[in-house]
Design an enzyme around this catalytic site. Structure first.
Site, PDB file in Angstrom:
ATOM      1  N   LYS A   1      49.223  12.738  59.057  1.00 15.36           N
ATOM      2  CA  LYS A   1      49.587  14.114  58.174  1.00 15.36           C
ATOM      3  C   LYS A   1      50.180  13.824  57.044  1.00 15.36           C
ATOM      4  O   LYS A   1      50.843  14.481  56.540  1.00 15.36           O
ATOM      5  CB  LYS A   1      50.927  14.503  59.238  1.00 15.36           C
ATOM      6  CG  LYS A   1      49.377  15.022  60.680  1.00 15.36           C
ATOM      7  CD  LYS A   1      50.560  15.862  61.079  1.00 15.36           C
ATOM      8  CE  LYS A   1      49.335  16.160  62.466  1.00 15.36           C
ATOM      9  NZ  LYS A   1      48.911  16.603  63.011  1.00 15.36           N
TER      10      LYS A   1
ATOM     11  N   HIS B   1      55.144  22.132  70.253  1.00 15.05           N
ATOM     12  CA  HIS B   1      53.638  21.326  69.939  1.00 15.05           C
ATOM     13  C   HIS B   1      53.563  21.339  71.750  1.00 15.05           C
ATOM     14  O   HIS B   1      54.180  20.235  71.887  1.00 15.05           O
ATOM     15  CB  HIS B   1      53.571  19.889  69.012  1.00 15.05           C
ATOM     16  CG  HIS B   1      52.165  20.183  68.512  1.00 15.05           C
ATOM     17  ND1 HIS B   1      51.416  19.209  69.509  1.00 15.05           N
ATOM     18  CD2 HIS B   1      50.945  20.135  67.662  1.00 15.05           C
ATOM     19  CE1 HIS B   1      50.242  18.813  69.062  1.00 15.05           C
ATOM     20  NE2 HIS B   1      49.115  19.504  67.974  1.00 15.05           N
TER      21      HIS B   1
ATOM     22  N   ASP C   1      60.452  15.426  67.059  1.00 17.52           N
ATOM     23  CA  ASP C   1      58.997  15.161  67.025  1.00 17.52           C
ATOM     24  C   ASP C   1      59.463  15.694  65.811  1.00 17.52           C
ATOM     25  O   ASP C   1      59.317  16.858  64.714  1.00 17.52           O
ATOM     26  CB  ASP C   1      58.329  16.227  67.302  1.00 17.52           C
ATOM     27  CG  ASP C   1      57.039  16.651  67.311  1.00 17.52           C
ATOM     28  OD1 ASP C   1      56.097  16.381  66.143  1.00 17.52           O
ATOM     29  OD2 ASP C   1      55.984  17.033  67.889  1.00 17.52           O
TER      30      ASP C   1
ATOM     31  N   CYS D   1      47.793  24.330  69.540  1.00 20.19           N
ATOM     32  CA  CYS D   1      48.493  23.135  70.413  1.00 20.19           C
ATOM     33  C   CYS D   1      49.752  23.780  70.893  1.00 20.19           C
ATOM     34  O   CYS D   1      50.907  22.490  70.874  1.00 20.19           O
ATOM     35  CB  CYS D   1      49.025  21.480  70.050  1.00 20.19           C
ATOM     36  SG  CYS D   1      46.757  21.176  70.115  1.00 20.19           S
TER      37      CYS D   1
HETATM   38  N1  PLP Z   1      53.394  17.573  67.101  1.00 21.66           N
HETATM   39  C1  PLP Z   1      53.211  18.051  66.222  1.00 21.66           C
HETATM   40  C2  PLP Z   1      54.774  19.206  65.995  1.00 21.66           C
HETATM   41  C3  PLP Z   1      52.130  18.001  65.080  1.00 21.66           C
HETATM   42  O1  PLP Z   1      52.133  19.768  64.635  1.00 21.66           O
HETATM   43  C4  PLP Z   1      51.041  17.429  66.066  1.00 21.66           C
HETATM   44  C5  PLP Z   1      49.647  17.837  65.489  1.00 21.66           C
HETATM   45  O2  PLP Z   1      49.253  18.530  64.787  1.00 21.66           O
HETATM   46  C6  PLP Z   1      51.576  16.565  66.809  1.00 21.66           C
HETATM   47  C7  PLP Z   1      52.606  16.442  67.404  1.00 21.66           C
HETATM   48  C8  PLP Z   1      50.609  15.290  67.482  1.00 21.66           C
HETATM   49  O3  PLP Z   1      50.131  14.173  66.250  1.00 21.66           O
HETATM   50  P1  PLP Z   1      49.374  13.343  66.555  1.00 21.66           P
HETATM   51  O4  PLP Z   1      47.473  14.267  66.916  1.00 21.66           O
HETATM   52  O5  PLP Z   1      48.891  12.808  65.526  1.00 21.66           O
HETATM   53  O6  PLP Z   1      49.547  12.672  67.662  1.00 21.66           O
END
Ligand code: PLP
Length: 405
Positions: free
Chosen positions: A223, A120, A197, A363
């Site tokens: 989430k 991401h 992550d 993303c």
């Molecule tokens: N990392 C992963 C794998 C994600 O799916 C997401 C959100 O979709 C994020 C990071 C970022 O999360 P947040 O927007 O809650 O900070």
């Protein structure tokens, strides 16, 4: 509807509020909030509101106690009995930015950061910024045509110059589970630290974070059935003691003077300023609720639903699944394209069937590049989803691809 799913849905206010048809399949973006988390948030804001870590009157004491209980609950969910390993953040993005900052002193010319192609943007951009700031090199481990991390290739990129490896536990596009323990062992062998992550793994049940062999593990509350605005990062105790702070301000200090400031011990060193108290309490409540579920049953149901979704998509002629067609080492996240239609149009048309999905690059543009596309539709499952949700998506897709292509 399956009686377990009926029972689970009772734990989520949204299902009593939104009239049918309502098929929520955008859980990887944001899952619905469970009752106990919503209640913790509401109770704090309406009946228990006071700042934490500073007041000495009873209301403030109670808020601080509840805040620390939330830390204990989140630690328990990650299989650790040391709450000081949990620092609250605003979510995964902030957690990974925190990691990139506090590890920067280990970076510099001649040092390297290793990420992967399936990340991401939250686990790419902070490291690119750290590389620019420090002069470190950024290396990228590739994935295969299904989006699976090529761990052999990752291992070949590891040498003693690599100071940090940053990797997702589960891909937010394909749902693929990365063998973090193997990556951790390889990172340790060259003296590198491993940042994970965990945004897409944490909602799928408790696990033992220490057994993964990582050093820092970031995730988001929204989430995992809590509120938006709070998440956490687990930092291995021995490492946390050595790390500098991220943000400076109130509550992260031991003593401030113009001659020099000393910092509080972890986790408070990483929690400058007033935190998102209500959302943190919600995160604690969600962790407690998640710990009450029978995860063997929930996982089995998720696997069956994922297989149903994959089989159904594969049977539709206009669909191309991005990622594996099987359920091996994956969670219930499936991205796909509909030939001749833009992902945003598909999502909008699916909304007409009461089906909520995500369309776009998720993303994860480097992974989209690897798949040779710019956008896809993504359906992602949570414990409250059932066959009717998957079938509504498949029926909608069938009608859409017949009518609009
Ligand atoms: N990392 C992963 C794998 C994600 O799916 C997401 C959100 O979709 C994020 C990071 C970022 O999360 P947040 O927007 O809650 O900070």
């Amino acid at each position: 509807m399956n009686s377990e799913v009926t029972e689970l849905r009772r734990a989520f206010p949204i299902f009593a509020a939104v009239p049918p048809p309502f098929h929520y399949l955008d859980n990887a973006a944001t899952a619905q909030i469970c009752h106990s988390a919503a209640e913790a948030l509401h109770a704090f804001e309406t009946r228990g509101r006071a700042n934490v870590k500073r007041g000495v009157y009873r209301l403030a004491d109670a808020a601080t106690a509840a805040f620390e209980e939330a830390r204990t609950a989140v630690a328990a969910y990650l299989g650790t009995d040391d709450p000081s390993e949990i620092a609250f953040t605003s979510g995964t993005t902030m957690g990974l930015n925190l990691a990139a900052h506090v590890l920067s002193p280990r970076l510099g010319p001649g040092r390297a950061i290793l990420v992967s192609e399936l990340e991401h943007h939250s686990n790419i951009v902070p490291w690119q910024m750290a590389a620019e700031r420090t002069g470190a090199e950024l290396r990228v481990a590739p994935v295969d045509e299904e989006g699976r991390l090529l761990v052999d290739r990752l291992e070949a990129l590891l040498d003693e110059r690599v100071a940090v490896v940053a990797i997702a536990h589960v891909s937010n596009v394909t749902g693929i589970l990365v063998d973090v323990a193997r990556v951790g062992a390889a990172a340790r062998a060259v003296g590198a630290l491993l940042v994970v992550d965990g945004a897409q793994r944490v909602p799928h049940g408790p696990f033992d974070v220490r057994a993964l062999g990582c050093d820092l593990y970031a995730f988001s509350g929204h989430k995992m059935f809590a509120a938006t605005g709070a998440g956490a990062i687990w930092i291995r105790r021995e490492l946390a003691e050595e790390l500098p702070p991220f943000l400076g301000g109130g509550e992260m200090i031991a003593r401030v003077s113009f001659a020099g400031t000393t910092y509080a011990r972890p986790p408070h060193r990483f929690e400058a300023g007033t935190p998102a108290i209500g959302p943190v309490l919600a995160l604690g409540a969600a962790a407690r609720w998640l710990l009450t579920l029978n995860w063997q049953t929930v996982r089995r149901r998720e696997e069956a639903l994922t297989a149903r979704l994959l089989d159904g998509l594969a049977a539709l002629p206009a669909i191309r699944i991005l990622g594996p067609r099987d359920i091996r080492d994956r969670f219930g996240i499936v991205a796909f394209e509909v030939a001749g239609l833009h992902a945003h149009d598909v999502c909008q048309l699916l909304d007409g069937f009461g089906v909520c999905t995500r369309g776009g690059h998720h993303c994860a543009q480097p992974l989209m590049d690897r798949f040779g596309t710019v956008a896809s539709v993504r359906a992602s499952l949570a414990p409250y989803n059932d066959e009717a949700d998957v079938d509504a998506l498949l029926t909608g897709l069938e009608v859409i691809s017949r009518k609009f292509r």
